[in-house]
Design a protein around this motif. Sequence first.
Motif, PDB file in Angstrom:
ATOM      1  N   LEU A   1       0.831  -1.207   0.000  1.00  0.00           N
ATOM      2  CA  LEU A   1       0.000   0.000   0.000  1.00  0.00           C
ATOM      3  C   LEU A   1       0.867   1.259   0.000  1.00  0.00           C
ATOM      4  O   LEU A   1       0.509   2.274  -0.604  1.00  0.00           O
ATOM      5  N   GLN A   2       2.007   1.199   0.668  1.00  0.00           N
ATOM      6  CA  GLN A   2       2.914   2.346   0.699  1.00  0.00           C
ATOM      7  C   GLN A   2       3.419   2.679  -0.706  1.00  0.00           C
ATOM      8  O   GLN A   2       3.476   3.844  -1.102  1.00  0.00           O
ATOM      9  N   LEU A   3       3.749   1.642  -1.469  1.00  0.00           N
ATOM     10  CA  LEU A   3       4.205   1.862  -2.839  1.00  0.00           C
ATOM     11  C   LEU A   3       3.100   2.466  -3.697  1.00  0.00           C
ATOM     12  O   LEU A   3       3.353   3.281  -4.584  1.00  0.00           O
ATOM     13  N   THR A   4       1.863   2.057  -3.439  1.00  0.00           N
ATOM     14  CA  THR A   4       0.731   2.528  -4.237  1.00  0.00           C
ATOM     15  C   THR A   4       0.336   3.951  -3.877  1.00  0.00           C
ATOM     16  O   THR A   4       0.104   4.789  -4.756  1.00  0.00           O
ATOM     17  N   VAL A   5       0.249   4.238  -2.596  1.00  0.00           N
ATOM     18  CA  VAL A   5      -0.310   5.509  -2.134  1.00  0.00           C
ATOM     19  C   VAL A   5       0.776   6.537  -1.818  1.00  0.00           C
ATOM     20  O   VAL A   5       0.587   7.739  -2.010  1.00  0.00           O
ATOM     21  N   GLY A   6       1.928   6.077  -1.293  1.00  0.00           N
ATOM     22  CA  GLY A   6       3.025   6.995  -1.014  1.00  0.00           C
ATOM     23  C   GLY A   6       3.125   7.480   0.414  1.00  0.00           C
ATOM     24  O   GLY A   6       3.881   8.415   0.704  1.00  0.00           O
ATOM     25  N   PHE A   7       2.400   6.878   1.347  1.00  0.00           N
ATOM     26  CA  PHE A   7       2.455   7.309   2.739  1.00  0.00           C
ATOM     27  C   PHE A   7       3.688   6.714   3.445  1.00  0.00           C
ATOM     28  O   PHE A   7       4.368   5.823   2.935  1.00  0.00           O
ATOM     29  N   GLN A   8       3.944   7.227   4.645  1.00  0.00           N
ATOM     30  CA  GLN A   8       4.919   6.638   5.562  1.00  0.00           C
ATOM     31  C   GLN A   8       4.152   5.980   6.697  1.00  0.00           C
ATOM     32  O   GLN A   8       3.039   6.404   7.029  1.00  0.00           O
ATOM     33  N   TYR A   9       4.728   4.951   7.302  1.00  0.00           N
ATOM     34  CA  TYR A   9       4.021   4.297   8.406  1.00  0.00           C
ATOM     35  C   TYR A   9       4.986   3.788   9.466  1.00  0.00           C
ATOM     36  O   TYR A   9       6.175   3.589   9.207  1.00  0.00           O
ATOM     37  N   LYS A  10       4.442   3.581  10.656  1.00  0.00           N
ATOM     38  CA  LYS A  10       5.200   2.992  11.763  1.00  0.00           C
ATOM     39  C   LYS A  10       4.350   1.887  12.364  1.00  0.00           C
ATOM     40  O   LYS A  10       3.190   2.107  12.728  1.00  0.00           O
ATOM     41  N   LEU A  11       4.910   0.687  12.449  1.00  0.00           N
ATOM     42  CA  LEU A  11       4.218  -0.462  13.021  1.00  0.00           C
ATOM     43  C   LEU A  11       4.746  -0.719  14.422  1.00  0.00           C
ATOM     44  O   LEU A  11       5.929  -1.032  14.608  1.00  0.00           O
ATOM     45  N   ASP A  12       3.891  -0.553  15.401  1.00  0.00           N
ATOM     46  CA  ASP A  12       4.232  -0.821  16.806  1.00  0.00           C
ATOM     47  C   ASP A  12       3.626  -2.171  17.172  1.00  0.00           C
ATOM     48  O   ASP A  12       2.442  -2.256  17.523  1.00  0.00           O
ATOM     49  N   GLU A  13       4.424  -3.216  17.076  1.00  0.00           N
ATOM     50  CA  GLU A  13       3.902  -4.568  17.284  1.00  0.00           C
ATOM     51  C   GLU A  13       3.510  -4.820  18.728  1.00  0.00           C
ATOM     52  O   GLU A  13       2.572  -5.577  18.999  1.00  0.00           O
ATOM     53  N   SER A  14       4.194  -4.196  19.678  1.00  0.00           N
ATOM     54  CA  SER A  14       3.874  -4.430  21.093  1.00  0.00           C
ATOM     55  C   SER A  14       2.500  -3.869  21.456  1.00  0.00           C
ATOM     56  O   SER A  14       1.750  -4.480  22.219  1.00  0.00           O
ATOM     57  N   ASN A  15       2.147  -2.704  20.877  1.00  0.00           N
ATOM     58  CA  ASN A  15       0.841  -2.091  21.154  1.00  0.00           C
ATOM     59  C   ASN A  15      -0.186  -2.364  20.065  1.00  0.00           C
ATOM     60  O   ASN A  15      -1.320  -1.890  20.147  1.00  0.00           O
ATOM     61  N   LYS A  16       0.242  -3.101  19.022  1.00  0.00           N
ATOM     62  CA  LYS A  16      -0.631  -3.450  17.904  1.00  0.00           C
ATOM     63  C   LYS A  16      -1.260  -2.213  17.280  1.00  0.00           C
ATOM     64  O   LYS A  16      -2.467  -2.160  17.017  1.00  0.00           O
TER      65      LYS A  16
END
Length: 351
Positions: free
Chosen positions: A331-346
């Motif tokens: 989705l990042q490649l398609t839309v161009g956003f940045q994201y952060k995945l916090d696995e501990s807090n889901k």
Amino acid sequence: MSRKISGEATVAELEELARMLEEDPELGYAFNILEDVESVHDNGNFSFDEAEALKLRGMGQLSQWLKEQPPQPGVATNRYRWIYAAAACLAVIATVAAFVFWPNKAVRSYANEVVTKNGSKTSLTLPDGSTVILNACSRLLYDADKFLKGDRVVSLTGEAFFDVKHDPEHPFIVRSGQLNIKVLGTTFNVKAYDEDARVEATLISGKIAVDFTDAKTNKKQEVILQPLQKLVINKADIIHEKRAEQTALSANFSIVPSSYSPASGAGDSLPIKTDWMDDRFEFDQITLSELAHDIERWYNVTIIFKNTRYSEETVTGVFKKQNIREILDALQLTVGFQYKLDESNKTITIW
């Protein structure tokens, strides 16, 4: 309170009621009275018109009584006001209970409940032999005793696949979101999450009649679906740009071809599977915020948009058994956003 007792309250409404009762225990008195009155509901002594008249008269009496009570500050005084109000409610409810719990209305009591959490699915067999597979974050209500007597009615919040046992004498009814679906024996899928902008019913085999109230005309509409058709109802009474394969029926719903393919699992010896049952998720021209609801349910995460521009971006694609990071990267490649995945807090933050 009435919606909880009748089994029609959503998860959000139940949570809100629990908070209200915790913050103001005096409300519990009125709630207990409502629970006590439930036992007198199914007497069958009133016609629908009589019950409607009683309801209007009773509510008018209660409104008038509340207007006559002068505002009196103080905790002790407010407590007595709630007692008087609850007593007045009891008198009103005694006359309108036949309407509130009228068996032909959408509000009805259900004795059995099956709930799935985010990231999980479950299957069950109903007393008539019909089978149901619930998708993540869904809730199915039914009454086993009534099923055994031929009253085959279920209430669904979320998404489910139904394989209904054929019984011409006892139609199978699904109440879900804005839809009432009537079938005799068929396989179909219903998607009606509270937080979603659309309600969908997809027929795979057989025949179903879907009725609902048209938001423009406030009149009942009935649509007969043919196999491999999907009915899409936009809750906001807006249909996005129409594509060639769509057939517009009114301002607030449309019929589109189903993405389900019989070759994917409808052979003589293979079970029928919809896309989500096979961990395959196909979406076409929906906003990223709409897709985010599905991702949250599939992967048990919370998505936070810090830039609303991305939430309204339109996306199309197919995922099958990818992990959450693979989906976000695509989705990042398609839309161009940045994201952060916090696995501990889901949590997933998008900006």
